[in-house]
Design a protein around this motif. Structure first.
Motif, PDB file in Angstrom:
ATOM      1  N   PRO A  96     151.968  20.092   2.055  1.00  0.00           N
ATOM      2  CA  PRO A  96     153.304  19.743   2.219  1.00  0.00           C
ATOM      3  C   PRO A  96     153.872  19.845   3.527  1.00  0.00           C
ATOM      4  O   PRO A  96     155.090  19.312   3.868  1.00  0.00           O
ATOM      5  CB  PRO A  96     154.137  21.097   1.430  1.00  0.00           C
ATOM      6  CG  PRO A  96     153.303  21.284   0.460  1.00  0.00           C
ATOM      7  CD  PRO A  96     151.725  21.267   0.899  1.00  0.00           C
ATOM      8  N   LEU A  97     152.989  20.112   4.691  1.00  0.00           N
ATOM      9  CA  LEU A  97     153.529  20.098   5.868  1.00  0.00           C
ATOM     10  C   LEU A  97     153.015  18.621   6.757  1.00  0.00           C
ATOM     11  O   LEU A  97     153.753  18.293   7.662  1.00  0.00           O
ATOM     12  CB  LEU A  97     152.436  20.922   6.760  1.00  0.00           C
ATOM     13  CG  LEU A  97     152.820  22.359   6.462  1.00  0.00           C
ATOM     14  CD1 LEU A  97     151.801  23.386   7.076  1.00  0.00           C
ATOM     15  CD2 LEU A  97     153.977  22.692   6.772  1.00  0.00           C
ATOM     16  N   LEU A  98     152.374  17.666   5.800  1.00  0.00           N
ATOM     17  CA  LEU A  98     152.442  16.454   6.478  1.00  0.00           C
ATOM     18  C   LEU A  98     152.128  15.248   5.311  1.00  0.00           C
ATOM     19  O   LEU A  98     152.497  15.553   4.051  1.00  0.00           O
ATOM     20  CB  LEU A  98     151.116  16.364   6.968  1.00  0.00           C
ATOM     21  CG  LEU A  98     149.839  16.258   6.271  1.00  0.00           C
ATOM     22  CD1 LEU A  98     148.452  15.846   6.989  1.00  0.00           C
ATOM     23  CD2 LEU A  98     149.433  17.777   5.645  1.00  0.00           C
ATOM     24  N   LEU A  99     152.157  13.990   5.505  1.00  0.00           N
ATOM     25  CA  LEU A  99     152.245  12.717   4.732  1.00  0.00           C
ATOM     26  C   LEU A  99     153.519  13.160   3.766  1.00  0.00           C
ATOM     27  O   LEU A  99     154.463  13.026   4.105  1.00  0.00           O
ATOM     28  CB  LEU A  99     150.991  12.733   3.974  1.00  0.00           C
ATOM     29  CG  LEU A  99     149.946  12.500   4.984  1.00  0.00           C
ATOM     30  CD1 LEU A  99     148.550  12.417   4.036  1.00  0.00           C
ATOM     31  CD2 LEU A  99     149.821  11.176   5.567  1.00  0.00           C
ATOM     32  N   TRP A 100     153.279  12.747   2.427  1.00  0.00           N
ATOM     33  CA  TRP A 100     154.311  12.509   1.372  1.00  0.00           C
ATOM     34  C   TRP A 100     155.002  13.836   1.137  1.00  0.00           C
ATOM     35  O   TRP A 100     156.270  13.904   0.806  1.00  0.00           O
ATOM     36  CB  TRP A 100     153.813  12.002  -0.014  1.00  0.00           C
ATOM     37  CG  TRP A 100     153.049  13.001  -0.935  1.00  0.00           C
ATOM     38  CD1 TRP A 100     151.721  13.176  -0.554  1.00  0.00           C
ATOM     39  CD2 TRP A 100     153.684  13.923  -1.805  1.00  0.00           C
ATOM     40  NE1 TRP A 100     151.284  13.937  -1.711  1.00  0.00           N
ATOM     41  CE2 TRP A 100     152.299  14.566  -2.312  1.00  0.00           C
ATOM     42  CE3 TRP A 100     154.824  14.175  -2.182  1.00  0.00           C
ATOM     43  CZ2 TRP A 100     152.392  15.548  -3.303  1.00  0.00           C
ATOM     44  CZ3 TRP A 100     154.725  15.190  -3.203  1.00  0.00           C
ATOM     45  CH2 TRP A 100     153.613  16.007  -3.763  1.00  0.00           C
ATOM     46  N   GLY A 101     154.388  14.963   1.545  1.00  0.00           N
ATOM     47  CA  GLY A 101     155.214  16.262   1.212  1.00  0.00           C
ATOM     48  C   GLY A 101     156.344  16.427   2.371  1.00  0.00           C
ATOM     49  O   GLY A 101     157.457  16.698   2.105  1.00  0.00           O
ATOM     50  N   TRP A 102     155.951  16.230   3.529  1.00  0.00           N
ATOM     51  CA  TRP A 102     156.973  16.560   4.494  1.00  0.00           C
ATOM     52  C   TRP A 102     157.960  15.224   4.517  1.00  0.00           C
ATOM     53  O   TRP A 102     159.147  15.328   5.027  1.00  0.00           O
ATOM     54  CB  TRP A 102     156.311  16.447   5.765  1.00  0.00           C
ATOM     55  CG  TRP A 102     157.147  16.450   6.964  1.00  0.00           C
ATOM     56  CD1 TRP A 102     157.682  15.489   7.936  1.00  0.00           C
ATOM     57  CD2 TRP A 102     158.106  17.748   7.613  1.00  0.00           C
ATOM     58  NE1 TRP A 102     158.575  16.028   8.724  1.00  0.00           N
ATOM     59  CE2 TRP A 102     158.906  17.197   8.475  1.00  0.00           C
ATOM     60  CE3 TRP A 102     158.334  18.891   6.922  1.00  0.00           C
ATOM     61  CZ2 TRP A 102     159.706  18.232   9.123  1.00  0.00           C
ATOM     62  CZ3 TRP A 102     158.999  20.036   7.642  1.00  0.00           C
ATOM     63  CH2 TRP A 102     159.673  19.625   8.569  1.00  0.00           C
ATOM     64  N   MET A 103     157.609  13.930   4.222  1.00  0.00           N
ATOM     65  CA  MET A 103     158.320  12.835   4.110  1.00  0.00           C
ATOM     66  C   MET A 103     159.451  13.063   3.080  1.00  0.00           C
ATOM     67  O   MET A 103     160.480  12.841   3.195  1.00  0.00           O
ATOM     68  CB  MET A 103     157.358  11.492   3.700  1.00  0.00           C
ATOM     69  CG  MET A 103     158.514  10.522   3.822  1.00  0.00           C
ATOM     70  SD  MET A 103     157.352   8.852   3.113  1.00  0.00           S
ATOM     71  CE  MET A 103     156.770   8.663   5.088  1.00  0.00           C
ATOM     72  N   LEU A 104     159.144  13.516   1.814  1.00  0.00           N
ATOM     73  CA  LEU A 104     160.022  13.622   1.005  1.00  0.00           C
ATOM     74  C   LEU A 104     160.968  14.803   1.043  1.00  0.00           C
ATOM     75  O   LEU A 104     162.233  14.564   0.746  1.00  0.00           O
ATOM     76  CB  LEU A 104     159.460  14.026  -0.464  1.00  0.00           C
ATOM     77  CG  LEU A 104     158.522  12.817  -1.017  1.00  0.00           C
ATOM     78  CD1 LEU A 104     158.220  13.178  -2.504  1.00  0.00           C
ATOM     79  CD2 LEU A 104     159.485  11.579  -1.149  1.00  0.00           C
TER      80      LEU A 104
END
Length: 489
Positions: A422-430
């Motif tokens: 959740p700290l990067l890529l789609w987790g952080w983006m959403l």
């Protein structure tokens, strides 16, 4: 020759409304950016780190150019300021970072991901946003099953990243383990079953919401749900299974909340929700040996507890400000001296986003991240349970689209207990994208940020009322508010 009457009963026929080419290209770009975020490590496995870095940085630059050229409506006072605060604190960690090179490179990835999230949220309406997410997830699901099929049929043995057919020292190194026909875990294009599981779960949710909102080609949507369910089950991710149970609890509670017809009627549902949530968490921890054994996992979450102990020991040395931002860990950097092995391989995360942040940014970073998720969960929850209202009318129907942010929050919070994803890529983006979108457009189809794209497509009709304020009818649709002029939120 047909001649129109001088006194027609209705307007002359006109060609159907079509989207402009520029807007179609914009939406296609947003789908590509979302696909890059969802597919994650697939780009590194297929093309290598250098090519992936070039594509990622080039995509960030192109998005900045598009933002300057298109200038989508953004109320800067309503930005997700806790997200901005977390990014700012991560940037300040450059001043004391023990691994400045790693901090600088991973900060660039954080900047690009946050910028992409804010741009997509401001450039697309809620309906377009969910549609774009669905399109990106279709590509991930389709390529994952085709990739596994190609490996099993044409290669016939596991392969390493870079399409290298060779034997690995440990199965964890394989991009695909050739498990499609032998019942083993599937890893998809990401090369990791623990990454495929949550994405497949998200795909099921998004496709189901598209169905509930009356999207066309419903038979195909059911097919995508079946494919996503197959990949979800075959990924066999314990974290994803727990997230699915949490989503079921959240979804049932939201639907019950929507049925409340008087003040105070929701109290009993909140109490039941708290009891089920806390009780479920306690039961999961107390019975973890039996549960994880049944799922084919060890009671220490496949070695995660050992990783947590080592990371927390490092956190205790700099408890308040941490050692410097590093998401993900760059173990190739000589200065990055957190060397923790799992199956003989150096790990690139703490496998818990809170513990990971505590080492990188200290207690202050954990508090800021907690505020990010508290604000996101709070807004997404009431975005889902409250009836859309911006005037005296109190009987507008709920939109299925409003369920997505709160269900995404449930996935990320559960995943964050065993992964740092959740700290990067789609987790952080959403988190950044939905957090900003809810603040900018708290009603589906209503408000300046929603109406600008509708005008671009020719779906909205503008007028000016007696006070001089613009009134724009919300675009029609199965989940749109009634055609009543409103001033937005």
């Amino acid at each position: 020759m047909a001649v129109y009457s001088k006194h027609p009963a209705s307007a002359p026929p006109s060609p159907p409304i079509r989207e402009k080419t520029g807007h179609l290209m914009l939406r296609a770009w947003c789908i590509f950016v979302l696909f890059m975020a969802f597919s994650g490590t697939a780009w590194i496995n297929a093309f290598g780190e250098l090519a992936t870095a070039v594509i990622t940085i080039g995509g960030g630059i192109l998005t900045v150019i598009l933002w300057i050229v298109l200038r989508p409506p953004v109320q800067y006072r309503r930005l997700p300021w806790f997200v901005v605060g977390y990014v700012a604190w991560a940037t300040l960690s450059l001043l004391w970072s023990a691994w400045p090179q790693t901090t600088a490179i991973t900060l660039l990835l954080l900047y690009i991901t946050t910028t992409q999230a804010l741009f997509i949220g401001s450039a697309l309406t809620w309906r377009e946003l969910v549609r774009a997410i669905a399109s990106a997830l279709k590509w991930v699901m389709a390529l994952s099953i085709l990739f596994e099929l190609w490996v099993s049929v044409f290669i016939g043995q596991p392969i390493l990243p870079g399409f290298v057919v060779d034997k690995a020292d440990d199965p964890i190194e394989y991009w695909s383990r050739d498990n499609l026909f032998d019942g083993g875990r599937l890893q998809g294009i990401m090369g990791n079953a623990n990454l495929l599981g949550p994405v497949a779960l998200l795909a099921i949710i998004v496709f189901a919401i598209r169905l509930a909102s009356g999207a066309p080609r419903r038979v195909l949507l059911w097919g995508w749900i079946v494919l996503s369910t197959f990949l979800f089950v075959r990924a066999s991710s314990a974290t994803a299974y727990v997230a699915a149970a949490a989503i079921a609890v959240v979804l049932i509670t939201v639907l019950l909340m929507r049925r409340a017809d008087r003040p105070g009627a929701r109290t009993k549902y909140y109490v039941a929700y708290a009891v089920v949530g806390v009780g479920g968490a306690v039961a999961l921890w107390a019975l973890r040996d039996a549960i994880f054994t049944a799922l084919g996992r060890s009671a220490d979450l496949t070695g995660r507890e050992g990783i947590w102990e080592q990371v927390l020991a490092r956190t205790a040395e700099r408890p308040w400000i941490g050692w410097g931002f590093a998401t993900p860990w760059m173990t190739a950097d000589p200065a990055f001296d957190v060397h923790i092995t799992d199956h003989g391989q150096l790990v690139m995360q703490a496998h818990n986003m809170w513990i990971d942040v505590s080492m990188q940014l200290g207690i202050i970073g954990v508090v800021l991240l907690g505020l990010v998720y508290l604000a996101f969960v709070w807004r997404s929850w009431f975005f889902a349970v409250d009836r859309p209202r911006w005037d005296l009318r109190a009987d507008r129907p709920y939109s299925p689209l409003t369920l997505l942010p709160t269900l995404v929050g449930a996935i990320l919070l559960v995943q964050g207990l065993a992964e740092s994803g959740p700290l990067l890529l789609w987790g952080w983006m959403l988190v950044a994208m939905f957090g900003a979108k809810i603040k900018q457009s708290p009603h589906v189809g209503v408000g300046p940020a929603e109406q600008s794209a509708a005008i671009e497509r020719g779906e909205a009709v503008g007028s000016v009322d007696a006070s001089g304020d613009a009134q724009i009818d919300a675009p029609a649709g199965p989940d749109a508010p009634s055609r009543e002029a409103g001033r937005g939120a």
